[in-house]
Design a protein around this motif. Structure first.
Motif, mmCIF file in Angstrom:
data_model
loop_
_atom_site.group_PDB
_atom_site.id
_atom_site.type_symbol
_atom_site.label_atom_id
_atom_site.label_comp_id
_atom_site.label_asym_id
_atom_site.label_seq_id
_atom_site.Cartn_x
_atom_site.Cartn_y
_atom_site.Cartn_z
ATOM 1 N N ALA A 1 0.837 -1.213 0.000
ATOM 2 C CA ALA A 1 0.000 0.000 0.000
ATOM 3 C C ALA A 1 0.869 1.259 0.000
ATOM 4 N N LYS B 1 0.900 3.893 -2.992
ATOM 5 C CA LYS B 1 0.569 5.307 -2.701
ATOM 6 C C LYS B 1 1.670 6.230 -3.208
ATOM 7 N N ARG C 1 1.642 6.495 -7.048
ATOM 8 C CA ARG C 1 0.534 7.350 -7.497
ATOM 9 C C ARG C 1 0.850 8.822 -7.236
ATOM 10 N N SER C 2 1.301 9.106 -6.008
ATOM 11 C CA SER C 2 1.545 10.502 -5.629
ATOM 12 C C SER C 2 2.643 11.121 -6.478
ATOM 13 N N ARG D 1 1.844 12.067 -10.016
ATOM 14 C CA ARG D 1 0.970 13.246 -10.126
ATOM 15 C C ARG D 1 1.620 14.518 -9.581
ATOM 16 N N ASP E 1 4.871 14.952 1.248
ATOM 17 C CA ASP E 1 3.760 14.573 2.137
ATOM 18 C C ASP E 1 3.410 15.708 3.092
ATOM 19 N N ARG E 2 4.412 16.499 3.421
ATOM 20 C CA ARG E 2 4.239 17.630 4.347
ATOM 21 C C ARG E 2 3.446 17.205 5.593
ATOM 22 N N ALA F 1 0.860 15.633 5.998
ATOM 23 C CA ALA F 1 0.293 14.283 5.923
ATOM 24 C C ALA F 1 1.254 13.219 6.454
ATOM 25 N N PHE G 1 0.168 11.005 9.197
ATOM 26 C CA PHE G 1 -0.608 9.770 9.005
ATOM 27 C C PHE G 1 0.257 8.536 9.248
ATOM 28 N N LEU H 1 -3.983 14.294 4.944
ATOM 29 C CA LEU H 1 -4.364 13.645 3.688
ATOM 30 C C LEU H 1 -3.259 13.824 2.657
ATOM 31 N N PHE H 2 -3.098 12.835 1.820
ATOM 32 C CA PHE H 2 -2.094 12.925 0.760
ATOM 33 C C PHE H 2 -2.722 13.613 -0.454
ATOM 34 N N ASP H 3 -2.233 14.817 -0.710
ATOM 35 C CA ASP H 3 -2.877 15.678 -1.709
ATOM 36 C C ASP H 3 -2.905 15.103 -3.117
ATOM 37 N N LEU I 1 -3.416 12.018 -4.060
ATOM 38 C CA LEU I 1 -4.290 10.853 -4.258
ATOM 39 C C LEU I 1 -5.727 11.343 -4.407
ATOM 40 N N THR I 2 -6.557 10.573 -5.082
ATOM 41 C CA THR I 2 -7.980 10.909 -5.104
ATOM 42 C C THR I 2 -8.574 10.471 -3.767
ATOM 43 N N GLU J 1 -8.809 6.703 -3.606
ATOM 44 C CA GLU J 1 -7.488 6.069 -3.449
ATOM 45 C C GLU J 1 -6.970 6.235 -2.026
ATOM 46 N N PHE J 2 -7.201 7.406 -1.443
ATOM 47 C CA PHE J 2 -6.717 7.624 -0.081
ATOM 48 C C PHE J 2 -7.440 6.712 0.900
ATOM 49 N N GLU K 1 -8.822 3.838 0.301
ATOM 50 C CA GLU K 1 -8.334 2.463 0.107
ATOM 51 C C GLU K 1 -6.967 2.295 0.777
ATOM 52 N N PHE K 2 -6.110 3.298 0.569
ATOM 53 C CA PHE K 2 -4.777 3.272 1.179
ATOM 54 C C PHE K 2 -4.887 3.195 2.704
ATOM 55 N N ALA K 3 -5.751 4.042 3.268
ATOM 56 C CA ALA K 3 -5.908 4.064 4.728
ATOM 57 C C ALA K 3 -6.382 2.697 5.225
#
Lengths: 533, 249
Positions: A288, A292, A295-296, A299, A360-361, A363, A366, B89-91, B93-94, B97-98, B100-102
């Motif tokens: 995961a 993640k 993906r990040s 983008r 991630d700053r 974030a 998390f 939140l991870f900016d 990701l949609t 997606e976030f 699901e990731f969580a």
């Protein structure tokens, strides 16, 4: 107004001072020592040259200054300091005053050129053929006008680029085209290519119609070019001011907004195949985290920019070096693929492993709130970084293979091994740097530096250490003329690299636990009214 | 009687010379909707961060759902849902997606995480239109944050200003969901400056001021004199004073 802005900036910056400052100044000192030497060189050249040489070469020197001033900030992905208009737009500020601050800040991108011009002008003043000290006003005024022209043009270019680069897709193309334009003259010289159009272009560039040649002619005693220079100055003022005004009215959020496409699901389907592969190789939560991260990063405009530069800029920079003066291969061509791949590895470090929580700053919190050890997060981020490193390597191998610059699959395999071993060292050191010297990164800002000042200082130390084992392996191959020796040293380097990686990971985890508050704080810090890029 | 959801004893946390939390003692019963109030800078967010293990306490002990912090940190994290004050939140990701990731980070099988993520997107009225979180409004971000806190079906929710920036419709939706969670036996520990919200939702309240608990009890006890929560709060934190006026204002 100006005083208030500068004071706010000073107050914002005081928290940035500290232990990191020494490390920030180390690379800067080396950099400016180099330019100081260039300044002395320019002084000697200008002092010793006769009038005919000065008339021939001074326009080219001033052209070089202009090209560097305008292009280098883009290529170094560092646009210097500029007003953060998002924060200042709400105040009833006089636009003229804001513009003045913006122009003054443009000098921060070209201190090197100020040094070179100062050296050149001092040389002209010491040169009796050029008029010496008696002609000081005549020499100094055109030089100052050229500096002002460059500052105004740079201000306009910066504003224009700021808006262009805010648009999705366009920014990558802009930087790519700029990179190619920058490299074009070098490639032409290196390959001794003289297309028919080059002669007239060269003549035109030396001609009196351009600001650099007008400044040079004025400095050497002609008065009519002053008018040309003044016109260029007015044009640059209009360009800079109008671009600045447009920036003040610009809605960056609207430009960056993602258009929801009708075929979004199909496009997502194509991307999903790439993002899904971590699930095939690892279990959650590692899969995961890797997913993640992929993906990040894909983008993130700043990452995409560096990724593209990793395989384009590398080839453009190193290809002429390897091919030598007449386009024939030099002794170094056998190592070309390794060169460019390690270059790509170091480029990607700025936006991945040296500061892996940067994008991630806030974030990052998390990761500490979720029920998995932080070591998993670091490993996941390292894996994602390596995916992109090897993607760059694959693209580079394909390009280099197309131009028959490799000795075949053996060399590709060797490159994969060497890059992997270097990466193991760099990732281990990068994990420690990420945790100890974190810095928030704006994913939209393609031109901002990646790691913190202290971390950048440490890079001077880290890169030689990380690359030394591989260098020793090549040294063993060269000295002993033995592939076995090369592979043996590589194997030892790999084993030591693994140890370095695990020690680095372990100490990063300990530091992350101990310094998590500082980590969150550093990653959520804002900036003052002047953004340093 | 079941053990409390949260037990904090003599909790202290300092930043330089300033004690943000100064000998805090707190007990939150299981299944309660607990409001944690205090003026700005009183130590609310610091307390929540300590309770979730995000920052270490200088001294004192914390027990969450029967587990000791920091010794059983991972066990605790698996069982709590967190909505912190700042965005986590991870900016890029949609929303889908976030979520699901969580879910996967909390140990759910991917298929379950995807399934729940879709359900939560629908529940929180978030469209799966491919927009990344960086483009979400503040209210939408809060909805995603709350959805992420729910995805692993936790027993305890720790929420720092969960309704901040959320419109009335969104806030109503979130409140209904939280009340549902309390009905099924979950515990909610929430901070909010909107005292009307706390008054309507919470059955127990604690007020913190200058890092110390200055009042803790049921909502009925707090409003015993017929005061509103706002009046009681202002009285307890000592802010009940005449407003000064400036000549030029």
């Amino acid at each position: 107004m100006i005083a208030a802005i500068l004071r706010a900036q000073f107050l914002s910056m005081r928290w940035g001072r500290g232990k990191g400052s020494i490390w920030r100044f180390l690379p800067l000192t080396i950099w400016y020592l180099f330019w100081l030497a260039s300044s002395v060189f320019a002084f000697v050249l200008a002092r010793e040259a006769d009038l005919a040489s000065l008339r021939r070469d001074l326009p080219i020197g001033f052209l070089g200054v202009t090209v560097y001033w305008q292009f280098m900030p883009m290529l170094s992905a560092s646009m210097g300091m500029g007003l953060d208009l998002r924060k200042l737009r709400i105040y009833p500020a006089v636009h003229r005053e804001l513009f003045l601050v913006e122009v003054l800040l443009c000098f921060t991108t070209a201190v090197e050129m100020l040094l070179v011009i100062a050296g050149g002008v001092a040389g002209l003043l010491a040169n009796q053929e050029a008029g010496g000290w008696a002609a000081a006003p005549r020499i100094l005024v055109p030089a100052l006008l050229l500096i002002l022209f460059n500052a105004l043009l740079a201000s306009g270019t910066r504003s224009l680029l700021g808006r262009l680069l805010a648009r999705r897709k366009i920014r990558e193309v802009v930087i790519l085209v700029t990179t190619c334009l920058w490299m074009l003259p070098r490639i032409l010289v290196q390959y001794r290519i003289h297309p028919k159009w080059l002669g007239p272009v060269e003549q035109a560039l030396r001609g009196p119609k351009f600001p650099w040649s007008a400044a040079a002619a004025a400095a050497l005693g002609d008065f009519t070019p002053f008018l040309t220079l003044a016109l260029w100055l007015l044009a640059a003022l209009w360009f800079g001011r109008s671009q600045f005004e447009r920036n003040l009215r610009y809605d960056a959020v609207a430009a960056q907004a993602m258009v929801v496409r009708k075929d979004a699901s199909r496009r997502r389907g194509v991307g999903e195949a790439f993002f899904a592969f971590p699930r095939l190789l690892w279990r959650d939560p590692l899969a995961a985290i890797v997913e993640k991260e992929l993906r990040s990063l894909v983008r993130t405009p700043r990452f995409r920019m560096v990724f593209v530069m990793g395989f384009t800029f590398g080839i453009l920079v190193w290809l002429p070096v390897v091919l030598g003066g007449n386009g024939a291969r030099t002794g170094g061509s056998g190592y070309f693929l390794v060169f460019v791949c390690i270059y790509a590895l170091t480029m990607l470090g700025q936006v991945t492993y040296w500061n892996c929580f940067g994008f991630d700053r806030s974030a990052t919190l998390f990761y500490f709130a979720a029920p998995q050890p932080i070591s998993q997060v670091l490993i996941g981020k390292n894996i994602a970084a390596m995916v992109f490193v090897y993607l760059d390597v694959t693209i580079l191998s394909a390009v280099v293979g197309t131009f028959h610059l490799t000795a075949g699959w053996g060399q590709v395999a060797e490159t994969l091994m060497v890059v992997g071993i270097c990466a193991v060292y760099l990732l281990g050191l990068g994990n420690m740097a990420s945790v100890n010297y974190p810095r928030p990164l704006n994913p939209e800002n393609v031109s901002r530096g990646g790691s913190s000042g202290r971390s950048q200082g440490l890079l001077l130390l880290f890169y030689p250490v990380a690359l030394m084992p591989v260098f020793l392996a090549y040294l063993a191959r060269w000295a002993l003329k033995s592939e076995l020796a090369f592979l043996a040293v590589l194997a030892i380097a790999a084993v030591i690299g693994c140890v370095v990686y695990w020690i680095g990971l372990d100490s990063a985890v300990i530091a992350a636990r101990a310094k998590r508050e500082q980590l969150f704080l550093a990653l959520t810090q804002g900036e003052g009214p002047i953004a340093s890029e | 009687m079941p053990e409390p959801a949260i037990v904090a004893r003599d909790l202290r946390k300092g930043y330089g010379l300033k004690l943000a939390v100064d000998g805090l003692n707190l007990e939150v019963p299981r299944g309660s909707f607990f409001g944690f109030l205090g003026p700005n800078g009183a130590g609310k967010s610091t307390t929540i961060r300590m309770l979730t293990g995000l920052i270490p306490q200088d001294s004192g002990s914390i027990e969450i759902l029967g587990y000791q912090l920091p010794q059983q940190e991972l066990e605790i994290k698996r069982r709590i849902g967190l909505v912190p004050d700042e965005s986590f939140l991870f900016d890029r990701l949609t929303g889908l997606e976030f979520l699901e990731f969580a879910g996967r980070m909390y140990g759910l099988p991917r298929a379950t995480a995807v399934d729940r993520a879709h359900g939560l997107m629908h529940l929180f009225e978030l469209a799966d239109d491919g927009k990344i979180i960086g483009e979400y409004s503040k209210g939408m971000r809060k909805r995603v944050a709350m959805a992420a806190a729910l995805i692993h079906h936790p027993d305890l929710f720790l929420m720092d200003e969960p309704f901040e920036g959320v419109d009335a419709v969104g806030a109503r939706l979130m409140k209904d969901i939280l009340l549902d969670q309390v009905r099924r036996g979950a515990t909610i520990f929430l901070t909010s400056h909107v005292l009307e919200v706390v008054e309507r939702l919470c059955d127990r309240v604690a007020i913190i001021d200058h890092g110390k608990i200055v009042m803790c009890g049921s909502m009925e006890e707090l409003r015993a004199g017929g005061e509103s929560l706002e009046d009681a709060f202002v009285r307890i934190v000592g802010a009940d004073r005449q407003m000064e006026r400036l000549d030029w204002l």
